[in-house]
Write a protein that holds these residues in place. Structure first.
Motif, PDB file in Angstrom:
ATOM      1  N   MET A   1      42.696  33.779  46.411  1.00  0.00           N
ATOM      2  CA  MET A   1      43.865  33.030  47.284  1.00  0.00           C
ATOM      3  C   MET A   1      44.788  32.237  46.282  1.00  0.00           C
ATOM      4  O   MET A   1      44.367  31.350  45.632  1.00  0.00           O
ATOM      5  CB  MET A   1      43.445  31.992  48.199  1.00  0.00           C
ATOM      6  CG  MET A   1      42.578  32.918  49.252  1.00  0.00           C
ATOM      7  SD  MET A   1      41.917  31.828  50.647  1.00  0.00           S
ATOM      8  CE  MET A   1      43.466  30.985  51.130  1.00  0.00           C
ATOM      9  N   SER A   2      45.905  32.940  45.695  1.00  0.00           N
ATOM     10  CA  SER A   2      46.653  32.307  44.834  1.00  0.00           C
ATOM     11  C   SER A   2      47.567  31.297  45.314  1.00  0.00           C
ATOM     12  O   SER A   2      48.105  31.264  46.182  1.00  0.00           O
ATOM     13  CB  SER A   2      47.665  33.337  43.905  1.00  0.00           C
ATOM     14  OG  SER A   2      46.792  34.129  43.290  1.00  0.00           O
ATOM     15  N   ALA A   3      47.646  30.092  44.504  1.00  0.00           N
ATOM     16  CA  ALA A   3      48.474  28.835  44.848  1.00  0.00           C
ATOM     17  C   ALA A   3      49.819  28.857  43.805  1.00  0.00           C
ATOM     18  O   ALA A   3      49.603  28.982  42.781  1.00  0.00           O
ATOM     19  CB  ALA A   3      47.926  27.524  44.887  1.00  0.00           C
ATOM     20  N   GLY A 134      51.109  38.366  46.104  1.00  0.00           N
ATOM     21  CA  GLY A 134      49.871  37.837  46.215  1.00  0.00           C
ATOM     22  C   GLY A 134      49.497  36.508  46.443  1.00  0.00           C
ATOM     23  O   GLY A 134      48.370  35.939  46.281  1.00  0.00           O
ATOM     24  N   VAL A 135      50.544  35.671  46.830  1.00  0.00           N
ATOM     25  CA  VAL A 135      50.373  34.286  46.988  1.00  0.00           C
ATOM     26  C   VAL A 135      50.318  34.077  48.356  1.00  0.00           C
ATOM     27  O   VAL A 135      50.781  34.653  49.465  1.00  0.00           O
ATOM     28  CB  VAL A 135      52.071  33.589  46.720  1.00  0.00           C
ATOM     29  CG1 VAL A 135      51.863  32.005  46.778  1.00  0.00           C
ATOM     30  CG2 VAL A 135      52.129  33.897  45.080  1.00  0.00           C
ATOM     31  N   SER A 136      49.225  33.099  48.571  1.00  0.00           N
ATOM     32  CA  SER A 136      48.511  32.861  49.833  1.00  0.00           C
ATOM     33  C   SER A 136      48.951  31.296  50.227  1.00  0.00           C
ATOM     34  O   SER A 136      48.631  31.094  51.248  1.00  0.00           O
ATOM     35  CB  SER A 136      46.809  32.889  49.736  1.00  0.00           C
ATOM     36  OG  SER A 136      46.561  31.999  48.887  1.00  0.00           O
ATOM     37  N   MET A 137      49.117  30.550  49.330  1.00  0.00           N
ATOM     38  CA  MET A 137      49.791  29.252  49.510  1.00  0.00           C
ATOM     39  C   MET A 137      50.521  28.755  48.473  1.00  0.00           C
ATOM     40  O   MET A 137      50.734  29.166  47.405  1.00  0.00           O
ATOM     41  CB  MET A 137      48.486  28.308  49.920  1.00  0.00           C
ATOM     42  CG  MET A 137      47.646  27.827  48.941  1.00  0.00           C
ATOM     43  SD  MET A 137      46.270  27.010  48.964  1.00  0.00           S
ATOM     44  CE  MET A 137      45.473  27.911  50.346  1.00  0.00           C
ATOM     45  N   GLY A 138      51.511  27.658  48.879  1.00  0.00           N
ATOM     46  CA  GLY A 138      52.420  27.196  47.953  1.00  0.00           C
ATOM     47  C   GLY A 138      52.416  25.582  47.746  1.00  0.00           C
ATOM     48  O   GLY A 138      51.805  25.046  48.947  1.00  0.00           O
ATOM     49  N   LEU A 258      43.419  19.014  46.474  1.00  0.00           N
ATOM     50  CA  LEU A 258      43.731  19.554  47.823  1.00  0.00           C
ATOM     51  C   LEU A 258      43.637  21.031  47.995  1.00  0.00           C
ATOM     52  O   LEU A 258      43.044  21.748  48.871  1.00  0.00           O
ATOM     53  CB  LEU A 258      45.061  18.975  48.354  1.00  0.00           C
ATOM     54  CG  LEU A 258      44.907  17.427  48.818  1.00  0.00           C
ATOM     55  CD1 LEU A 258      46.421  17.154  49.535  1.00  0.00           C
ATOM     56  CD2 LEU A 258      43.841  17.378  50.000  1.00  0.00           C
ATOM     57  N   LEU A 259      44.564  21.547  47.015  1.00  0.00           N
ATOM     58  CA  LEU A 259      44.737  23.094  47.151  1.00  0.00           C
ATOM     59  C   LEU A 259      43.265  23.720  46.782  1.00  0.00           C
ATOM     60  O   LEU A 259      43.088  24.721  47.578  1.00  0.00           O
ATOM     61  CB  LEU A 259      45.684  23.365  45.858  1.00  0.00           C
ATOM     62  CG  LEU A 259      47.264  22.864  46.025  1.00  0.00           C
ATOM     63  CD1 LEU A 259      48.188  23.261  44.840  1.00  0.00           C
ATOM     64  CD2 LEU A 259      47.675  23.969  47.111  1.00  0.00           C
ATOM     65  N   TYR A 260      42.457  23.045  45.935  1.00  0.00           N
ATOM     66  CA  TYR A 260      41.203  23.864  45.836  1.00  0.00           C
ATOM     67  C   TYR A 260      40.396  23.841  47.195  1.00  0.00           C
ATOM     68  O   TYR A 260      39.675  24.855  47.457  1.00  0.00           O
ATOM     69  CB  TYR A 260      40.336  23.139  44.863  1.00  0.00           C
ATOM     70  CG  TYR A 260      39.018  23.649  44.391  1.00  0.00           C
ATOM     71  CD1 TYR A 260      38.736  24.536  43.757  1.00  0.00           C
ATOM     72  CD2 TYR A 260      37.757  22.729  45.002  1.00  0.00           C
ATOM     73  CE1 TYR A 260      37.493  25.357  43.517  1.00  0.00           C
ATOM     74  CE2 TYR A 260      36.649  23.437  44.592  1.00  0.00           C
ATOM     75  CZ  TYR A 260      36.498  24.517  44.052  1.00  0.00           C
ATOM     76  OH  TYR A 260      35.182  25.072  43.898  1.00  0.00           O
ATOM     77  N   GLY A 261      40.218  22.896  47.719  1.00  0.00           N
ATOM     78  CA  GLY A 261      39.556  22.907  48.940  1.00  0.00           C
ATOM     79  C   GLY A 261      40.173  23.632  50.077  1.00  0.00           C
ATOM     80  O   GLY A 261      39.407  24.375  50.705  1.00  0.00           O
ATOM     81  N   LEU A 262      41.426  23.717  50.273  1.00  0.00           N
ATOM     82  CA  LEU A 262      41.970  24.960  51.190  1.00  0.00           C
ATOM     83  C   LEU A 262      41.762  26.290  50.516  1.00  0.00           C
ATOM     84  O   LEU A 262      41.594  27.108  51.312  1.00  0.00           O
ATOM     85  CB  LEU A 262      43.684  24.533  51.040  1.00  0.00           C
ATOM     86  CG  LEU A 262      44.054  23.293  51.632  1.00  0.00           C
ATOM     87  CD1 LEU A 262      45.678  23.152  51.604  1.00  0.00           C
ATOM     88  CD2 LEU A 262      43.829  23.266  53.274  1.00  0.00           C
ATOM     89  N   GLN A 263      41.815  26.497  49.171  1.00  0.00           N
ATOM     90  CA  GLN A 263      41.456  27.982  48.904  1.00  0.00           C
ATOM     91  C   GLN A 263      39.986  28.156  49.062  1.00  0.00           C
ATOM     92  O   GLN A 263      39.700  29.363  49.369  1.00  0.00           O
ATOM     93  CB  GLN A 263      41.734  27.961  47.323  1.00  0.00           C
ATOM     94  CG  GLN A 263      43.076  27.961  46.966  1.00  0.00           C
ATOM     95  CD  GLN A 263      43.365  28.092  45.450  1.00  0.00           C
ATOM     96  OE1 GLN A 263      42.477  27.932  44.621  1.00  0.00           O
ATOM     97  NE2 GLN A 263      44.212  28.601  45.113  1.00  0.00           N
TER      98      GLN A 263
END
Length: 310
Positions: A1-3, A134-138, A258-263
């Motif tokens: 899951m790429s940010a 391949g981006v799953s969140m931003g 935060l991004l790590y937890g969401l991933q």
């Protein structure tokens, strides 16, 4: 899951004046102000929101792609990113510009005088979200005004969930701009002062804003943070620190957490605590990209701080 983290890259030049500004600035003469401060100590740090967020998320083992525009002087920063194994495929150099930079002079009373040159940051709109697959969140973090507006719209059009993080960019936007950002985003993160501005300019309370999002996160420094999600107010305590050296960049480290937890599809209570610990580890070091840890060390410290692991 790429940010995909859209935002600034900057050099921070930090100088210390070993006296007080007030001893050298005459209030009755400010209309003809002409002063020079001798600064025997100086350091230059790598900074900028996209760079800082990517640094912490990468150290946690997250999948991150920072996107930004830089100038002809970016060489040393780029080498640092390579040493840290941070992807800079979408950090593009703009001809005949300098990388954004802040010149910060601090006196012995912790007053600061800062000059900021946006430089290449003003061309951030030349990057486009749809350049990357391949981006799953931003995340849309402080950057050039046009870039922030266009990247938010591009995330929304591509149906990619993203954070809106106005930060120091808040003064660039009026109430209608901010309403549009909130309605496009999946998550919004602000500190308590920025939240007051967001609320005043939109006329929306925390409850109204949170109802339009998957989560609203409001950080409060040493008092921890509040995550408004799932019709709940989740209180996140601050993590213990061994010493306080430099708060600059703590918010960016928090965002990396935060991004790590969401991933990792973790719950908000745990995600918020991961973010809080990232900020605590950062505050113990000078500069925004000088904190270091292994994932094993992070888990051990998380266990010690919160009495459980994730």
């Amino acid at each position: 899951m790429s940010a995909l983290v859209c935002g600034s890259f900057a050099f921070d030049t930090i100088m210390v004046f070993e006296d007080k500004f007030a001893n050298h600035i005459l209030p009755e003469k400010v209309h003809i102000l002409n002063v020079s401060f001798m600064v025997p100590s100086m350091r230059r740090e790598f900074g900028g929101c996209a760079g800082n967020i990517a640094y912490t998320l990468n150290m946690l083992g997250g999948d991150v792609i920072p996107m930004g525009t830089v100038g002809k002087d970016f060489g040393a920063y780029g080498q640092w990113m390579d040493e840290c194994s941070i992807d800079r495929s979408f950090v593009i150099e703009i001809d005949n510009t300098y990388t954004a930079q802040a010149f910060i002079t601090t006196d012995m009373a912790d007053n600061q005088i800062t000059a900021f040159h946006p430089g290449a940051m003003n061309f951030s709109h030349q990057n486009r979200v749809n350049q990357i697959s391949g981006v799953s969140m931003g995340m849309v973090s402080p950057d050039g005004r046009d870039g922030m507006i266009e990247h938010a719209a591009q995330f929304a059009q591509a149906d990619i969930p993203f954070f809106f993080d106005p930060g120091q960019g808040m003064p660039m936007f009026d109430g209608e701009d901010l309403k549009r950002f909130v309605e496009q985003a999946s998550w919004v993160i602000v500190n308590d002062y920025e939240f007051q501005l967001l609320s005043e300019r939109t006329g929306w309370s925390a409850e109204i804003i949170a109802a339009k999002l998957e989560a609203l996160i409001v950080t409060r420094g040493s008092e921890g943070s509040i995550i408004y999600a799932n019709n709940q107010e989740i209180e996140i305590p601050s993590a213990p620190v061994t010493k306080i050296n430099d708060p600059t960049g703590c918010g960016d480290a928090y965002r990396g957490g935060l991004l790590y937890g969401l991933q990792r599809n973790l719950d908000w209570a745990t995600t918020g605590r991961i973010a809080a610990l990232c900020g605590a580890i950062k505050i113990e070091q000078h500069g925004t990209q000088n904190h270091q840890f292994t994932l094993e060390e992070f888990h051990a410290r998380f266990q010690q701080a919160f009495q459980y692991d994730f």
